[in-house]
Design a protein around this motif. Sequence first.
Motif, PDB file in Angstrom:
ATOM      1  N   HIS A 276      -2.498  -3.422  12.845  1.00 30.14           N
ATOM      2  CA  HIS A 276      -2.304  -3.274  11.406  1.00 30.14           C
ATOM      3  C   HIS A 276      -1.102  -4.060  10.931  1.00 30.14           C
ATOM      4  O   HIS A 276      -0.038  -4.034  11.550  1.00 30.14           O
ATOM      5  CB  HIS A 276      -2.122  -1.796  11.051  1.00 30.14           C
TER       6      HIS A 276
ATOM      7  N   SER B 102       0.299   3.480   9.226  1.00 29.58           N
ATOM      8  CA  SER B 102      -0.085   2.072   9.270  1.00 29.58           C
ATOM      9  C   SER B 102      -1.470   1.875   8.677  1.00 29.58           C
ATOM     10  O   SER B 102      -2.276   2.805   8.602  1.00 29.58           O
ATOM     11  CB  SER B 102      -0.063   1.547  10.715  1.00 29.58           C
ATOM     12  N   SER B 103      -1.722   0.648   8.236  1.00 31.32           N
ATOM     13  CA  SER B 103      -3.050   0.287   7.741  1.00 31.32           C
ATOM     14  C   SER B 103      -3.202  -1.222   7.785  1.00 31.32           C
ATOM     15  O   SER B 103      -2.211  -1.963   7.830  1.00 31.32           O
ATOM     16  CB  SER B 103      -3.268   0.799   6.315  1.00 31.32           C
ATOM     17  N   THR B 104      -4.442  -1.667   7.739  1.00 29.73           N
ATOM     18  CA  THR B 104      -4.688  -3.079   7.612  1.00 29.73           C
ATOM     19  C   THR B 104      -4.492  -3.484   6.154  1.00 29.73           C
ATOM     20  O   THR B 104      -4.556  -2.646   5.248  1.00 29.73           O
ATOM     21  CB  THR B 104      -6.110  -3.431   8.077  1.00 29.73           C
TER      22      THR B 104
ATOM     23  N   GLN C 207       0.824  -1.213   0.000  1.00 30.10           N
ATOM     24  CA  GLN C 207       0.000   0.000   0.000  1.00 30.10           C
ATOM     25  C   GLN C 207       0.853   1.255   0.000  1.00 30.10           C
ATOM     26  O   GLN C 207       0.630   2.172   0.786  1.00 30.10           O
ATOM     27  CB  GLN C 207      -0.927  -0.036   1.197  1.00 30.10           C
TER      28      GLN C 207
ATOM     29  N   ASN D 153      -7.892   0.473   2.147  1.00 28.34           N
ATOM     30  CA  ASN D 153      -7.544   0.567   3.555  1.00 28.34           C
ATOM     31  C   ASN D 153      -6.890   1.910   3.821  1.00 28.34           C
ATOM     32  O   ASN D 153      -5.805   2.179   3.321  1.00 28.34           O
ATOM     33  CB  ASN D 153      -6.583  -0.552   3.922  1.00 28.34           C
ATOM     34  N   GLU D 154      -7.555   2.718   4.611  1.00 25.18           N
ATOM     35  CA  GLU D 154      -7.017   4.037   4.920  1.00 25.18           C
ATOM     36  C   GLU D 154      -5.734   3.902   5.704  1.00 25.18           C
ATOM     37  O   GLU D 154      -5.622   3.083   6.608  1.00 25.18           O
ATOM     38  CB  GLU D 154      -8.014   4.848   5.730  1.00 25.18           C
ATOM     39  N   GLN D 155      -4.741   4.709   5.342  1.00 24.17           N
ATOM     40  CA  GLN D 155      -3.502   4.750   6.115  1.00 24.17           C
ATOM     41  C   GLN D 155      -3.633   5.808   7.192  1.00 24.17           C
ATOM     42  O   GLN D 155      -4.063   6.928   6.937  1.00 24.17           O
ATOM     43  CB  GLN D 155      -2.309   5.047   5.204  1.00 24.17           C
ATOM     44  N   PHE D 156      -3.247   5.431   8.386  1.00 25.38           N
ATOM     45  CA  PHE D 156      -3.293   6.332   9.527  1.00 25.38           C
ATOM     46  C   PHE D 156      -1.868   6.801   9.813  1.00 25.38           C
ATOM     47  O   PHE D 156      -0.962   5.986   9.928  1.00 25.38           O
ATOM     48  CB  PHE D 156      -3.876   5.620  10.746  1.00 25.38           C
TER      49      PHE D 156
END
Lengths: 115, 114
Positions: free
Chosen positions: B29, B93-95, A101, B101-104
């Motif tokens: 995550h 981080s993200s799942t 990602q 999946n949104e990155q935080f």
Amino acid sequence: AQTVTQSQPEMSVQEAETVTLSCTYDTSESDYYLFWYKQPPSRQMILVIRQEAYKQQNATENRFSVNFQKAAKSFSLKISDSQLGDAAMYFCAYRSIQGAQKLVFGQGTRLTINP
Amino acid sequence: NAGVTQTPKFQVLKTGQSMTLQCAQDMNHEYMSWYRQDPGMGLRLIHYSVGAGITDQGEVPNGYNVSRSTTEDFPLRLLSAAPSQTSVYFCASSTLAGNYNEQFFGPGTRLTVL
């Protein structure tokens, strides 16, 4: 490799008016995600809006909307009824739908809101 | 729920010193990453990890090391700091489950190397 370009280092707008921030990107992929992030003076990165490339409909989140032109590889952000709290750096970002990602960011546009 | 935390918030180093920037997340995550932010260049990916024991290089990995021994932690090591590493560093981080999946992002660490 994908690239993202924001050609406007700085923009300003009068409070309550509308402003559009530009973003172009380069990719050979057909499916991907595009994002706009807001970074206020606190430095926190805040997701504003996202667009899936396979969706033709432009994403909207309250006063924020995008103009996604897939063929032109353009992804602009429109902020309506600008508020003082909208003042921030805005980053356009690309993410492949495949693999890890990883986000590819543009250079950023600093938006100033004039009262 | 603390989300993504980073320590320290600010750091000043002398050239040649080493240090570790800490990053932790409490959301279980799988994916974690480090970016650096420089004026006029946006955020650039340094290293990333898709799970404990798995790391890979991003766009600008030189001068940085990472390891991922647990799901929660993803430290970034500067073995011999250089002025070119003066920057703001963000951990995210993200799942990996699902399609989007949104990155935080963490709050960032401002590092100055003299």
